[in-house]
Write a protein that holds these residues in place. Sequence first.
Motif, short mmCIF file in Angstrom:
data_model
loop_
_atom_site.label_atom_id
_atom_site.label_comp_id
_atom_site.label_asym_id
_atom_site.label_seq_id
_atom_site.Cartn_x
_atom_site.Cartn_y
_atom_site.Cartn_z
N ALA A 166 62.06 11.08 92.15
CA ALA A 166 61.08 11.78 91.31
C ALA A 166 61.00 11.15 89.93
O ALA A 166 59.90 10.95 89.39
CB ALA A 166 61.44 13.26 91.21
N LYS A 167 62.14 10.83 89.35
CA LYS A 167 62.15 10.24 88.00
C LYS A 167 61.48 8.87 87.99
O LYS A 167 60.72 8.55 87.08
CB LYS A 167 63.59 10.15 87.49
N THR A 168 61.74 8.08 89.03
CA THR A 168 61.13 6.76 89.12
C THR A 168 59.61 6.86 89.26
O THR A 168 58.85 6.20 88.55
CB THR A 168 61.70 5.97 90.32
N LEU A 169 59.18 7.72 90.18
CA LEU A 169 57.74 7.85 90.44
C LEU A 169 57.00 8.48 89.26
O LEU A 169 55.85 8.11 88.99
CB LEU A 169 57.52 8.67 91.71
N LEU A 170 57.65 9.39 88.57
CA LEU A 170 57.01 10.02 87.42
C LEU A 170 56.77 9.01 86.31
O LEU A 170 55.77 9.09 85.58
CB LEU A 170 57.87 11.19 86.91
N GLY A 171 57.66 8.04 86.21
CA GLY A 171 57.46 6.98 85.22
C GLY A 171 56.28 6.08 85.58
O GLY A 171 55.65 5.50 84.70
N VAL B 136 62.90 15.97 82.85
CA VAL B 136 61.44 15.88 82.79
C VAL B 136 60.93 16.37 81.44
O VAL B 136 60.06 15.73 80.81
CB VAL B 136 60.78 16.68 83.93
N LYS B 137 61.46 17.47 80.95
CA LYS B 137 61.00 18.02 79.67
C LYS B 137 61.37 17.11 78.50
O LYS B 137 60.65 17.05 77.50
CB LYS B 137 61.58 19.42 79.45
N GLN B 138 62.48 16.38 78.62
CA GLN B 138 62.88 15.46 77.56
C GLN B 138 62.04 14.19 77.55
O GLN B 138 61.66 13.69 76.50
CB GLN B 138 64.36 15.10 77.73
N ARG B 139 61.73 13.67 78.76
CA ARG B 139 61.06 12.37 78.86
C ARG B 139 59.55 12.47 79.04
O ARG B 139 58.82 11.53 78.71
CB ARG B 139 61.65 11.58 80.03
N HIS B 140 59.09 13.58 79.60
CA HIS B 140 57.66 13.73 79.90
C HIS B 140 57.20 15.13 79.47
O HIS B 140 56.87 15.97 80.31
CB HIS B 140 57.41 13.53 81.40
N ASP B 141 57.20 15.34 78.19
CA ASP B 141 56.91 16.68 77.67
C ASP B 141 55.52 17.18 78.06
O ASP B 141 55.27 18.39 78.11
CB ASP B 141 57.06 16.68 76.14
N GLU B 142 54.61 16.25 78.36
CA GLU B 142 53.25 16.66 78.72
C GLU B 142 53.18 17.18 80.17
O GLU B 142 52.17 17.78 80.56
CB GLU B 142 52.29 15.47 78.57
N THR B 143 54.22 16.97 80.95
CA THR B 143 54.25 17.43 82.34
C THR B 143 54.78 18.85 82.41
O THR B 143 55.88 19.15 81.93
CB THR B 143 55.14 16.51 83.20
N GLN B 144 53.99 19.73 83.00
CA GLN B 144 54.41 21.12 83.18
C GLN B 144 55.17 21.24 84.51
O GLN B 144 54.74 20.70 85.52
CB GLN B 144 53.20 22.06 83.21
N VAL B 145 56.31 21.92 84.49
CA VAL B 145 57.14 22.06 85.69
C VAL B 145 57.00 23.46 86.27
O VAL B 145 57.28 24.46 85.59
CB VAL B 145 58.62 21.76 85.38
N LEU B 146 56.54 23.51 87.51
CA LEU B 146 56.41 24.78 88.23
C LEU B 146 57.50 24.82 89.30
O LEU B 146 57.48 24.03 90.24
CB LEU B 146 55.02 24.87 88.87
N ILE B 147 58.47 25.70 89.12
CA ILE B 147 59.55 25.83 90.09
C ILE B 147 59.02 26.58 91.32
O ILE B 147 58.44 27.66 91.20
CB ILE B 147 60.75 26.62 89.51
#
Length: 211
Positions: free
Chosen positions: A39-44, A69-80
Amino acid sequence: MIRLAIVDDHAIVRAGFREMLNDELGMSIQFEAACAEEAKTLLGQHPCDVLMLDLSLPDQNGIDLLRTVKQRHDETQVLIISSFSEDRYALPMIRSGASGYLCKDCDRNDLINAIHTVAQGRRYISANTAELLAREITGEAEKTAHEQLSEREMQVFIRLAKGESVSQIADVLHLSVKTVSTYRSRLLEKLQLGSNAELATYAHQHGLIFA
């Protein structure tokens, strides 16, 4: 167009969500991942607006991935989207930075509504979670011992409960061994426990270990 990502270690679950969302206008699935590292690789490589995240992953629990995700991609909203009960996990996840929390047995309308809500930068709060929040604000909800821990204490607690050593935790969390040892002593005192084994037992009894 809302760009989506689905992170869940079960292929059948990812396929189910994909089928639910494929025909929805204005949404596009950017990628799917079966573990945190993927996930981290693909999100980058493929930025997304909403990341749908399961808490139980094979290589890293969802809480740690949420924080990354919140530290590196603050614009991405995380829905659990989890199989774990809202009663136990919804509020802690929202406090940790999640934009919303849904159980996997949610219906399609709830899922679509949640995605649109968090994509707009708002929090998605279900009726059940709203009730939990109201009870907490009014002081009606009894807090367990671990709910009174700080975020850093909780991180150390979960890692100790999963069998990680003090030095391993220090390395992962970028803390000194002495600092982690201090956190450990504080945890044992606050939870009124006597050993790492008792920490692990407590975590299992309260459903705090996801993987």
